[in-house]
Design a protein around this motif. Structure first.
Motif, short mmCIF file in Angstrom:
data_model
loop_
_atom_site.label_atom_id
_atom_site.label_comp_id
_atom_site.label_asym_id
_atom_site.label_seq_id
_atom_site.Cartn_x
_atom_site.Cartn_y
_atom_site.Cartn_z
N ASP A 220 61.81 24.47 74.47
CA ASP A 220 61.13 25.53 75.22
C ASP A 220 60.25 26.34 74.27
O ASP A 220 60.75 27.01 73.37
CB ASP A 220 62.17 26.42 75.89
CG ASP A 220 61.59 27.35 76.92
OD1 ASP A 220 60.56 27.97 76.64
OD2 ASP A 220 62.18 27.46 78.02
N THR A 221 58.92 26.28 74.47
CA THR A 221 58.02 26.97 73.54
C THR A 221 58.15 28.49 73.64
O THR A 221 57.90 29.20 72.66
CB THR A 221 56.56 26.55 73.79
OG1 THR A 221 56.22 26.74 75.16
CG2 THR A 221 56.36 25.09 73.41
N GLU A 222 58.53 29.01 74.81
CA GLU A 222 58.75 30.45 74.92
C GLU A 222 59.91 30.88 74.03
O GLU A 222 59.84 31.90 73.33
CB GLU A 222 59.03 30.83 76.37
CG GLU A 222 59.31 32.30 76.59
CD GLU A 222 58.12 33.20 76.34
OE1 GLU A 222 58.33 34.39 76.04
OE2 GLU A 222 56.97 32.71 76.42
N LEU A 223 60.98 30.10 74.03
CA LEU A 223 62.12 30.40 73.17
C LEU A 223 61.76 30.23 71.70
O LEU A 223 62.18 31.02 70.85
CB LEU A 223 63.31 29.50 73.53
CG LEU A 223 64.16 29.95 74.71
CD1 LEU A 223 65.19 28.88 75.06
CD2 LEU A 223 64.86 31.28 74.40
N LEU A 224 60.99 29.19 71.39
CA LEU A 224 60.58 29.00 70.00
C LEU A 224 59.74 30.17 69.52
O LEU A 224 59.85 30.61 68.37
CB LEU A 224 59.79 27.69 69.87
CG LEU A 224 60.63 26.41 69.81
CD1 LEU A 224 59.73 25.18 69.93
CD2 LEU A 224 61.43 26.34 68.50
N HIS A 225 58.92 30.71 70.40
CA HIS A 225 58.08 31.86 70.03
C HIS A 225 58.92 33.10 69.76
O HIS A 225 58.68 33.83 68.78
CB HIS A 225 57.07 32.14 71.15
CG HIS A 225 56.27 33.38 70.93
ND1 HIS A 225 55.28 33.49 69.96
CD2 HIS A 225 56.32 34.59 71.56
CE1 HIS A 225 54.77 34.71 70.01
NE2 HIS A 225 55.37 35.39 70.95
N THR A 226 59.90 33.36 70.62
CA THR A 226 60.67 34.60 70.51
C THR A 226 61.90 34.48 69.61
O THR A 226 62.31 35.46 68.99
CB THR A 226 61.13 35.09 71.89
OG1 THR A 226 61.88 34.05 72.53
CG2 THR A 226 59.94 35.44 72.77
N ALA A 227 62.49 33.29 69.55
CA ALA A 227 63.77 33.14 68.87
C ALA A 227 63.73 32.17 67.69
O ALA A 227 64.69 32.13 66.90
CB ALA A 227 64.84 32.68 69.87
N GLY A 228 62.66 31.39 67.57
CA GLY A 228 62.58 30.42 66.50
C GLY A 228 63.49 29.22 66.73
O GLY A 228 64.26 29.18 67.71
#
Length: 289
Positions: A220-228
């Protein structure tokens, strides 16, 4: 297929999206508990309202795909133009649902291409997804969506989106990669729906299990953006823990879900990509075989 059926497809897609919104508890995602946007910062009523703004755009996508009846580069360009116009309408209606628009737009177009080529595309509520005819149709539709997504969107702005930038940074498939692979997580969610229903789960539990199935493996790119990457792996492990405990229909699974939900809300992590893919699965699940 005529304009009425194009509109019926669009309404079915929006119903799938609002059905996803109605589920609770959804870890890190807006649900009916968030009427005042206390935790997700996305007012649930506003999201339900803005989802309706997708209907005209999705109907226009269906009409374009029905006329063309082939997943051509020209159709891809037309879908992109309609999608950008629909995004502006969404903004005026309160925003949200951009990821779901990408998923549902391609799937609606896939259904309409299939119909334009001579197959039936009537829509009904069919809760069982274990039917082999329905499974075969879902594969045909996702294959058509894959062919459409493989074409470049010639009218897209040259500036990369946040999701595409994150995809490049971490080597994640992202929304484009998911579509170009034929929406494998949509198909996994469909399989999870059927398995949970067959195992005695009620409809809400089956849909939550399908959501967690997507969350357990999606990059999930949203999670990668916010959580790495570490945060993404934590979320994936939490979703797997619920499923390995027997799913949300079991006491152990419900306890694991509550723990994951509390963790994601405390950290303000939101697996938004999974929500859009679940909406896609619910849309395909509603198609008559």
């Amino acid at each position: 297929m005529n304009s009425r059926e194009d509109e019926a497809l669009a309404r079915a897609a929006v119903a799938a999206l609002t059905g996803q919104l109605a589920l609770a508890p959804k870890p890190g995602l807006p649900d009916p508990r968030d009427l005042n946007a206390r935790t997700t910062h996305a007012d649930h009523r506003a999201l339900r309202w803005s989802a309706k703004a997708l209907t005209p755009g999705l109907a226009a996508m269906a009409a374009a795909a029905r006329r063309t009846a082939e997943p051509t580069p020209a159709l891809r360009a037309e879908l992109g133009a309609i999608g950008r116009s629909t995004e502006r309408t969404l903004t005026l209606a309160g925003g949200g649902h951009r990821g779901a628009l990408w998923v549902l737009g391609l799937l609606v177009a896939g259904v309409a291409v299939e119909s334009g080529a001579g197959a039936s595309a009537s829509v009904t509520r069919v809760p069982g997804s274990g039917d082999t005819t329905q499974d075969a149709r879902a594969h045909r539709i996702t294959a058509l969506a894959r062919q459409l997504a493989a074409h470049p969107d010639r009218g897209a702005p040259p500036r990369p989106t946040r999701g595409s930038a994150v995809s490049v940074k971490y080597g994640a498939a992202g929304a484009r990669g998911e579509a170009r692979a034929g929406f494998p997580h949509v198909r996994r969610a469909l399989d999870a729906l059927g398995a949970a229903r067959a195992g005695g789960a009620d409809e809400g539990q089956a849909r939550l299990d399908a959501l967690l199935t997507v969350m357990s493996t999606l990059q999930d790119t949203e999670l990668l953006h916010t959580a790495g990457p570490i945060g993404l792996r934590r979320v994936q492990a939490g979703a797997r823990a619920v499923l390995e405990a027997g799913g949300t229909a079991t006491a152990a699974g419900a306890e694991a879900l509550a723990a994951l939900d509390a963790d994601l809300h405390a950290r303000a992590w939101s697996p938004r990509g999974s929500a859009g893919l679940l909406a896609g699965a619910l849309f395909l699940d509603a198609l008559a075989p």
